[in-house]
Structure formats: C-alpha cells, structure tokens
Design a protein around this motif. Sequence first.
Motif, PDB file in Angstrom:
ATOM      1  N   PHE A  36     107.917 -82.052  -6.677  1.00 33.09           N
ATOM      2  CA  PHE A  36     108.657 -81.173  -5.777  1.00 33.09           C
ATOM      3  C   PHE A  36     109.795 -81.884  -5.059  1.00 33.09           C
ATOM      4  O   PHE A  36     110.583 -81.245  -4.374  1.00 33.09           O
ATOM      5  N   TYR A  37     109.922 -83.199  -5.247  1.00 38.49           N
ATOM      6  CA  TYR A  37     111.050 -83.900  -4.649  1.00 38.49           C
ATOM      7  C   TYR A  37     111.268 -85.200  -5.420  1.00 38.49           C
ATOM      8  O   TYR A  37     110.312 -85.859  -5.822  1.00 38.49           O
ATOM      9  N   ALA A  38     112.518 -85.567  -5.613  1.00 39.69           N
ATOM     10  CA  ALA A  38     112.858 -86.834  -6.266  1.00 39.69           C
ATOM     11  C   ALA A  38     114.140 -87.377  -5.649  1.00 39.69           C
ATOM     12  O   ALA A  38     114.998 -86.614  -5.195  1.00 39.69           O
ATOM     13  N   ILE A  39     114.245 -88.705  -5.628  1.00 44.63           N
ATOM     14  CA  ILE A  39     115.406 -89.361  -5.050  1.00 44.63           C
ATOM     15  C   ILE A  39     115.609 -90.686  -5.779  1.00 44.63           C
ATOM     16  O   ILE A  39     114.646 -91.270  -6.278  1.00 44.63           O
ATOM     17  N   THR A  40     116.854 -91.128  -5.857  1.00 42.98           N
ATOM     18  CA  THR A  40     117.128 -92.418  -6.499  1.00 42.98           C
ATOM     19  C   THR A  40     117.762 -93.359  -5.483  1.00 42.98           C
ATOM     20  O   THR A  40     118.139 -92.966  -4.379  1.00 42.98           O
ATOM     21  N   ASP A  41     117.929 -94.602  -5.922  1.00 42.28           N
ATOM     22  CA  ASP A  41     118.530 -95.620  -5.065  1.00 42.28           C
ATOM     23  C   ASP A  41     119.970 -95.289  -4.685  1.00 42.28           C
ATOM     24  O   ASP A  41     120.502 -95.820  -3.725  1.00 42.28           O
ATOM     25  N   ARG A  42     120.609 -94.385  -5.381  1.00 41.22           N
ATOM     26  CA  ARG A  42     121.986 -93.997  -5.034  1.00 41.22           C
ATOM     27  C   ARG A  42     122.056 -93.306  -3.677  1.00 41.22           C
ATOM     28  O   ARG A  42     123.118 -93.233  -3.067  1.00 41.22           O
ATOM     29  N   ALA A  43     120.928 -92.788  -3.205  1.00 40.00           N
ATOM     30  CA  ALA A  43     120.887 -92.133  -1.898  1.00 40.00           C
ATOM     31  C   ALA A  43     120.528 -93.107  -0.777  1.00 40.00           C
ATOM     32  O   ALA A  43     120.437 -92.707   0.386  1.00 40.00           O
ATOM     33  N   ALA A  44     120.347 -94.359  -1.109  1.00 40.68           N
ATOM     34  CA  ALA A  44     119.958 -95.359  -0.106  1.00 40.68           C
ATOM     35  C   ALA A  44     121.066 -95.555   0.922  1.00 40.68           C
ATOM     36  O   ALA A  44     122.255 -95.481   0.617  1.00 40.68           O
ATOM     37  N   VAL A  45     120.652 -95.784   2.143  1.00 37.12           N
ATOM     38  CA  VAL A  45     121.568 -96.104   3.228  1.00 37.12           C
ATOM     39  C   VAL A  45     121.270 -97.531   3.656  1.00 37.12           C
ATOM     40  O   VAL A  45     120.143 -97.845   4.054  1.00 37.12           O
ATOM     41  N   ARG A  46     122.260 -98.396   3.508  1.00 32.44           N
ATOM     42  CA  ARG A  46     122.118 -99.813   3.837  1.00 32.44           C
ATOM     43  C   ARG A  46     120.915-100.443   3.138  1.00 32.44           C
ATOM     44  O   ARG A  46     120.142-101.175   3.739  1.00 32.44           O
ATOM     45  N   GLY A  47     120.730-100.101   1.865  1.00 26.08           N
ATOM     46  CA  GLY A  47     119.666-100.707   1.070  1.00 26.08           C
ATOM     47  C   GLY A  47     118.278-100.182   1.337  1.00 26.08           C
ATOM     48  O   GLY A  47     117.295-100.811   0.964  1.00 26.08           O
ATOM     49  N   ALA A  48     118.173 -99.005   1.963  1.00 27.29           N
ATOM     50  CA  ALA A  48     116.853 -98.468   2.295  1.00 27.29           C
ATOM     51  C   ALA A  48     116.757 -96.986   1.947  1.00 27.29           C
ATOM     52  O   ALA A  48     117.697 -96.224   2.160  1.00 27.29           O
ATOM     53  N   LEU A  49     115.603 -96.616   1.401  1.00 23.93           N
ATOM     54  CA  LEU A  49     115.249 -95.212   1.189  1.00 23.93           C
ATOM     55  C   LEU A  49     114.071 -94.916   2.108  1.00 23.93           C
ATOM     56  O   LEU A  49     113.062 -95.621   2.057  1.00 23.93           O
ATOM     57  N   ASP A  50     114.209 -93.927   2.961  1.00 26.59           N
ATOM     58  CA  ASP A  50     113.123 -93.527   3.854  1.00 26.59           C
ATOM     59  C   ASP A  50     112.967 -92.017   3.798  1.00 26.59           C
ATOM     60  O   ASP A  50     113.912 -91.273   4.084  1.00 26.59           O
ATOM     61  N   VAL A  51     111.775 -91.579   3.421  1.00 27.93           N
ATOM     62  CA  VAL A  51     111.460 -90.161   3.302  1.00 27.93           C
ATOM     63  C   VAL A  51     110.183 -89.905   4.097  1.00 27.93           C
ATOM     64  O   VAL A  51     109.246 -90.699   4.036  1.00 27.93           O
TER      65      VAL A  51
END
Length: 119
Positions: A36-51
């Motif tokens: 129901f949800y997917a994200i890649t490293d391209r959405a990272a902000v300053r090298g971090a993905l937080d969901v």
Amino acid sequence: VGACAYNLREGPVRISARTGQLFQSLSVHARGGTVFYAITDRAAVRGALDVVLLTGAQLDEILAREDEDEVSRDVRVISPALEGFVIVRVLASLPSQRPEAEEAARSVACTIDTLPESR
C-alpha cells in the motif's frame, strides 16, 4: 533485502533509513502481502528516508496535539491494516558492493513512535 514486521496496536511505527550511493527502496505491506506504500532513495532528504505508519485515529490524535506553528517533516502513511511488514531492497550493481548493500539493508530501523504529549 531486509524486512521488519509492525503492529500499530502498540502505536505508530517509524521507519528510518539512511541512504547512500546504492539504489534503495522501501515497500510497506498490509498483513497478507498487499503493498500500500512504496518509496525509493530518490525521495530522501539529506540522505534520510523517514516514514511514520499509523492508523487514522493515531493521526487524528497527533494532529490535535501538534503545534500549528511547527511544520512536521514526517511522511505519514495511514495503514489499511493494524499489522504488516516492511521490505527494504538495496541494489548492488557490482559484486564488490554487496557488503555495502547488506549493511544498508540491516541499518533500516522500524521502531514504535511515541505520540506527542498533551499541551
């Protein structure tokens, strides 16, 4: 590839991943496997993905307690089920990158996120 299970009965779940040079993706699945949800490293902000995964009621509680003047940087995702799992995939393009890919997959954290205190 790495994985972690979640149970929203215990509270919202924060998924944190640090990104690097290798392609990385996170997919969130409800119990039974539906993505129901997917994200890649391209959405990272300053090298971090937080969901943050949560229920509609948990989101309402957070919004009611939040300071309107403070902007949240969290990506908040309402889960269609109380239980599920997260899959992290890291691509090693070359055999020499495998240790780096394995470490990146192991470094993803899925932790219970506390709700903000009442004002």
